[in-house]
Design an enzyme around this catalytic site. Sequence first.
Site, PDB file in Angstrom:
ATOM      1  N   ASP A 175     -69.884 -98.184  33.752  1.00 20.24           N
ATOM      2  CA  ASP A 175     -70.910 -99.185  34.013  1.00 20.24           C
ATOM      3  C   ASP A 175     -70.510-100.560  33.463  1.00 20.24           C
ATOM      4  O   ASP A 175     -69.943-100.644  32.371  1.00 20.24           O
ATOM      5  CB  ASP A 175     -72.194 -98.697  33.322  1.00 20.24           C
ATOM      6  CG  ASP A 175     -73.419 -99.449  33.766  1.00 20.24           C
ATOM      7  OD1 ASP A 175     -73.808 -99.311  34.930  1.00 20.24           O
ATOM      8  OD2 ASP A 175     -74.008-100.176  32.925  1.00 20.24           O
ATOM      9  N   GLU A 195     -55.077 -88.173  27.665  1.00 22.53           N
ATOM     10  CA  GLU A 195     -54.993 -86.992  26.775  1.00 22.53           C
ATOM     11  C   GLU A 195     -55.504 -85.742  27.489  1.00 22.53           C
ATOM     12  O   GLU A 195     -55.229 -84.626  27.082  1.00 22.53           O
ATOM     13  CB  GLU A 195     -55.890 -87.180  25.532  1.00 22.53           C
ATOM     14  CG  GLU A 195     -55.479 -88.280  24.598  1.00 22.53           C
ATOM     15  CD  GLU A 195     -56.605 -88.625  23.594  1.00 22.53           C
ATOM     16  OE1 GLU A 195     -57.544 -87.828  23.421  1.00 22.53           O
ATOM     17  OE2 GLU A 195     -56.530 -89.724  23.007  1.00 22.53           O
TER      18      GLU A 195
HETATM   19  C1  NOJ Z   1     -75.103-101.295  36.741  1.00 21.29           C
HETATM   20  C2  NOJ Z   1     -75.807-100.122  37.332  1.00 21.29           C
HETATM   21  O1  NOJ Z   1     -75.278 -99.840  38.585  1.00 21.29           O
HETATM   22  C3  NOJ Z   1     -77.271-100.502  37.367  1.00 21.29           C
HETATM   23  O2  NOJ Z   1     -78.028 -99.612  38.129  1.00 21.29           O
HETATM   24  C4  NOJ Z   1     -77.763-100.626  35.962  1.00 21.29           C
HETATM   25  O3  NOJ Z   1     -79.111-101.027  35.972  1.00 21.29           O
HETATM   26  C5  NOJ Z   1     -76.940-101.657  35.200  1.00 21.29           C
HETATM   27  N1  NOJ Z   1     -75.537-101.483  35.393  1.00 21.29           N
HETATM   28  C6  NOJ Z   1     -77.225-101.641  33.725  1.00 21.29           C
HETATM   29  O4  NOJ Z   1     -76.683-100.522  33.126  1.00 21.29           O
END
Ligand code: NOJ
Length: 545
Positions: A207, A263
């Site tokens: 993310d 790893e």
């Molecule tokens: C990107 C994710 O795809 C989204 O859905 C999320 O709200 C934000 N990052 C924050 O983590």
Amino acid sequence: MTIPWYHKTTIYQIYPRSFMDANGDGVGDLRGIIQKLDYLKDIGFEAIWVSPFFASPQRDFGYDVSDYLSTAPEFGTMEDALQLIEETHRRGMKIVFDLVLNHTSDQHPWFLESRSSRHNPKANWYLWRSPSLPLGEGLGVRVKPNNWQSMTGGSGWHYAGERGQYYWASFLPFQPDLNWRNSEVKKTMFDIARFWLAKGVDGYRLDIFNTIYKNEEFRDNPFAFKLAPTPNDPSGFLQKAKYSQDQPESFDLAREFRKLTDEFGKILTVGEVAAAREVVRTYAGEETNDGLTLVFDFEMLQFKFTAEYFRALIEDIDRHFSPPFMPVYVFSNLDKRRSIHRLRDDIRKAKLLAMLQFTVRGVPCTYYGEELGMTNLDLPFKNALDPIPHKYTFAPRLFFDLMDVTVNRDEVRTPMQWDESRNAGFSVAEKTWLPVHPNYPTVNAKRENADETSLLNTFKRLLKFRRENITMQEGLLELLNGLPKNVLGFIRKTASEERIVLMNFDERENEFPLDSSECVFKLSGNEELDQKAVRLNGFGGMIVK
Ligand code: NOJ
């Protein structure tokens, strides 16, 4: 040279809240996913990516984690998670988890401790700064530490009275950013990554990877004449995200994280990076692919459905991601309008888009429901469960539509449409967490399964073709010249064979000369090939030898 599995797989993204509800509470869960693995295997996907299901207050539906090593009760138990891994593997498929390294929930015990005082063992685990005008406090004037804007708009600095300081949150206020310059934080997050890899997970979707490091001195971002961030440019809200995103340390982290995953053997990592293509590529490595194995390129989420657009896109992507790199082709996800929206609900176009996605050189990533042509559900901002639209209830919807910005993400997260029974077969609950799209009696998996010409069956045929033709997985790509204006064509080739892919982006048929003798795939079935010419019907496509 053999290409690793993660460079030739096909990925299906599951949003667990909306995929399948096995316990009847109106929210999808891990057991629901297990029940539907055969469906995914039958379509022919080779890997699944599951959005976060870890312990969380669910204010951003799992992207606000309060314990990375346990599951949220509404999704299931640890045992369910382990069984999901096992059942996926039993079907010869891979499973990718979603790891949020940048921030936690503000309810995470680390943050609760961190915010409690300036002197506690976790005091330095998040990004704390004092107001930039300390003397102003006495006069009731509090000035934020710098001018940075969060990714969702508005300052990302939030005041915590307990410490008399601000914490930084790149996304929403309840998602405080971790301090990755603190070696304890880094070690803890790395251990978390190892924990699930040791349990057999085949990789991670990472993310907002490009926001993990921020400028060490917290320098102000410069002005930029840009209202909102776009998929390939994080600047917006009138500033360039020069010091708050894409810092050199984040590129280093990509390499370090790769060493960690190495790893455990061949592990897939796919970074979420909203940035220009050169920057996106850098997260995969400079000369060799020693960073993340894959990185999303989000420009194409705003694709234009023309041969000319895709020609230019493929050319540029292939140049940036030439071997040993591999691009990802993604046309929709949990945050952006569904692809059919750009195709004006035309299933013929959706089939052609799928043909492109599964035949081009790259790893395709499909958001759940795209294989059925599921559409966005228009929902008013004021009742949204997604927190983002509540920031923007003042602005007319049309404004965002014109800017091509998706604000209310509920619209693309409605329950999966399995059949024509109640709640589209997603749940037996009285009420599902988000409403089911009313078009489910016609747009659903059961119905499309029975219709040979459906989008779902087109996905199956394309995926089968890709699995059975190694050239489609590993071959290099060469764009063809001299085709009619609305026809896109490219060759995929390995040392021993070639496949020519031809796609007609025109509503009208297109006929043109071609020296080929054998057709190996027809998109609609109405395409024709004789010794010297090809005829593609409107939005038709063909693959020849
Ligand atoms: C990107 C994710 O795809 C989204 O859905 C999320 O709200 C934000 N990052 C924050 O983590």
